[in-house]
Design a protein around this motif. Structure first.
Motif, PDB file in Angstrom:
ATOM      1  N   TYR A 180       0.830  -1.198   0.000  1.00 49.86           N
ATOM      2  CA  TYR A 180       0.000   0.000   0.000  1.00 49.86           C
ATOM      3  C   TYR A 180       0.871   1.257   0.000  1.00 49.86           C
ATOM      4  N   PRO A 181       0.579   2.215  -0.885  1.00 47.72           N
ATOM      5  CA  PRO A 181       1.334   3.478  -0.898  1.00 47.72           C
ATOM      6  C   PRO A 181       0.816   4.426   0.172  1.00 47.72           C
ATOM      7  N   LEU A 182       1.726   5.116   0.817  1.00 51.34           N
ATOM      8  CA  LEU A 182       1.406   6.154   1.795  1.00 51.34           C
ATOM      9  C   LEU A 182       1.906   7.481   1.267  1.00 51.34           C
ATOM     10  N   GLY A 183       1.014   8.439   1.117  1.00 47.30           N
ATOM     11  CA  GLY A 183       1.403   9.736   0.605  1.00 47.30           C
ATOM     12  C   GLY A 183       0.676  10.050  -0.701  1.00 47.30           C
ATOM     13  N   PRO A 184       0.900  11.228  -1.245  1.00 47.00           N
ATOM     14  CA  PRO A 184       1.840  12.234  -0.737  1.00 47.00           C
ATOM     15  C   PRO A 184       1.288  13.012   0.462  1.00 47.00           C
ATOM     16  N   LEU A 185       2.190  13.626   1.187  1.00 49.33           N
ATOM     17  CA  LEU A 185       1.837  14.421   2.347  1.00 49.33           C
ATOM     18  C   LEU A 185       1.430  15.822   1.899  1.00 49.33           C
ATOM     19  N   GLN A 186       0.304  16.287   2.419  1.00 43.72           N
ATOM     20  CA  GLN A 186      -0.170  17.632   2.109  1.00 43.72           C
ATOM     21  C   GLN A 186      -0.007  18.531   3.329  1.00 43.72           C
ATOM     22  N   LEU A 187       0.476  19.738   3.086  1.00 43.65           N
ATOM     23  CA  LEU A 187       0.707  20.709   4.148  1.00 43.65           C
ATOM     24  C   LEU A 187      -0.067  21.980   3.820  1.00 43.65           C
TER      25      LEU A 187
END
Length: 455
Positions: free
Chosen positions: A154-161
């Protein structure tokens, strides 16, 4: 440089700047837009009425949100984010922790930060965090947990800020491009120590490494491998073959084991975590981990003929480190799926070439033809244990029980140690049952077996 090159490049840069400016202005909040509108209105009224003080107030109201936009736009490119998984490979049903870290690499403090990480739905809800102002050069760390009952990658991301200025005039969102992979491997169960006949532990580079009686001319060399001691180079053979050759050395040879997983779509019925296929995958994972822990050189083989790890010079894949090989096999089982093949012939071809040692097989439904192929596999191994899943017990509308019993009897007659697997069966109990069956057959045939065995 081609004519018009610099102008084109400048145009691209200007377009990028304009797009960035429009994106920054679109981040104005309701408060920011209100301040800007009030400032413009005050400035127009000051111009009409000729009031200098009102003009100064209008300029202040209009400039404040614009300043916030500029500062925030520049700040968002100086905030670094990273992610760390602990661990990156986790059994199904267990939790992994994801650590997020934000670093402020600017000389100015940030405003309110809102973090959001994208995770697949099967891992749980999307995590969101709110971070207070981060001082210059400071960092903030947060973490969350993920869990899946389904194996897979499972892919984690992308991170949003999302950044906000202290006055709440503007909010901008930045997405990081990096992502990580969480591998959910099948569940494994500890298996009891039992003893079965396997490949006897011996010495030598392989079966072809028997040395001649005496004399330098009788040495049987092999090709140079990375890491071989140069003092073992056999120069006469090197000159004869035109490549670097080394003398064989007598080395302990580890017992070998092949774990065969039947993935044919036609061999299983049903789906989901409690299906027969998932039980077979979990059983194969438990078997290979058990054998690796006991010093065997293990490889995973499927009905498609795919072998993990890949075969080495001796066809066993022994060149791989045990931990690395186990990791490769577990990663393969994490994503293995049904194959469209209808037979076991390709797996038999692989065993026919490199089929020595112990064979542990997990079969689905076997028809008459595939039972015959499985019976021939036994001839290429030192010992063979088959866990055959009874579809009539796993799902409704299964095959006839008498036919299944006939297939099991045919496998036993060909030399297999056969264990029928019913729905909800415990693998450790079946493993112990396989050991008892083999012991009984050994006593009945008067064979002593291999004293190394499974232990």
């Amino acid at each position: 440089m081609a004519p018009g090159g610099p102008a084109a490049g400048s145009g691209w840069a200007n377009d990028e700047e304009r797009r960035g400016a429009r994106a920054a202005l679109s981040g104005l909040t309701t408060r920011g837009r209100s301040f800007l509108a009030a400032g413009v209105a005050a400035a127009l009224c000051a111009y009409v009425l000729g009031q200098a003080d009102l003009l100064r107030v209008g300029l202040l109201l209009a400039v404040l949100p614009l300043i916030c936009v500029v500062v925030l736009y520049r700040t968002r490119y100086r905030v670094a984010g990273s992610r760390r998984l602990s661990p990156s490979r986790v059994p199904a049903g267990s939790e992994a922790r994801v650590h997020l870290r934000m670093d402020n690499v600017t000389r100015l403090p940030t405003g309110l930060l809102m973090l959001q990480d994208h995770v697949p739905y099967v891992l749980g809800p999307r995590p969101r965090f709110v971070l207070d102002r981060v001082e210059p050069g400071g960092r903030r760390e947060v973490s969350y947990r993920v869990r899946s009952d389904l194996r897979g990658r499972y892919p984690l991301g992308p991170l949003q800020l999302r950044l906000s200025d202290p006055f709440g005039m503007c909010e901008l969102t930045r997405s990081f491009s990096a992502f990580d992979l969480l591998t959910v491997i099948p569940r494994t169960e500890p298996l009891p120590p039992v003893r079965l006949a396997g490949e006897a532990a011996g010495h030598g580079d392989g079966r072809q490494s028997a040395l001649a009686l005496a004399g330098d001319d009788d040495v049987i060399p092999r090709g140079y491998r990375h890491g071989d001691d140069l003092r073992r180079v056999h120069w006469r053979s090197t000159a004869r073959h035109g490549e670097l050759m080394v003398r064989r050395e007598e080395q302990p040879r580890r017992a070998r084991c092949t774990v065969l997983l039947d993935t044919r779509r036609t061999a299983y019925q049903g789906s989901g975590p409690d299906s027969a296929f998932e039980w077979a995958v979990s059983g194969a994972a438990s078997a290979l981990v058990h054998m690796v822990e006991r010093g065997f050189t293990v490889r995973l083989l499927t009905d498609t003929g795919a072998s993990v790890p890949g075969a080495g010079a001796d066809g066993s894949g022994a060149g791989q480190d045990s931990a690395e090989s186990a990791g490769l096999m577990m990663d393969t089982l994490a994503v293995v799926d049904h194959s469209d093949g209808a037979g076991l012939s390709r797996a038999f071809d692989v065993l026919r070439g490199t089929g020595e040692g112990l064979l542990v097989a997990f079969f689905g439904d076997l028809d008459e033809e595939q039972t015959a192929v499985a019976a021939r596999m036994r001839q290429r191994t030192g010992a063979a244990v088959a866990f055959v899943l009874d579809s009539s017990g796993w799902s409704q509308g299964g095959r006839d029980g008498d036919e299944a019993a006939t297939r099991l009897r045919q496998l036993r007659e060909s030399g297999w140690t056969v264990v029928a697997v019913e729905s909800g069966a415990s693998l450790p109990e079946l493993w112990r049952q396989a050991g008892h069956q083999h012991a009984e057959s050994t006593v009945a045939s008067g064979s002593t077996g291999f004293s190394g065995g499974w232990s």
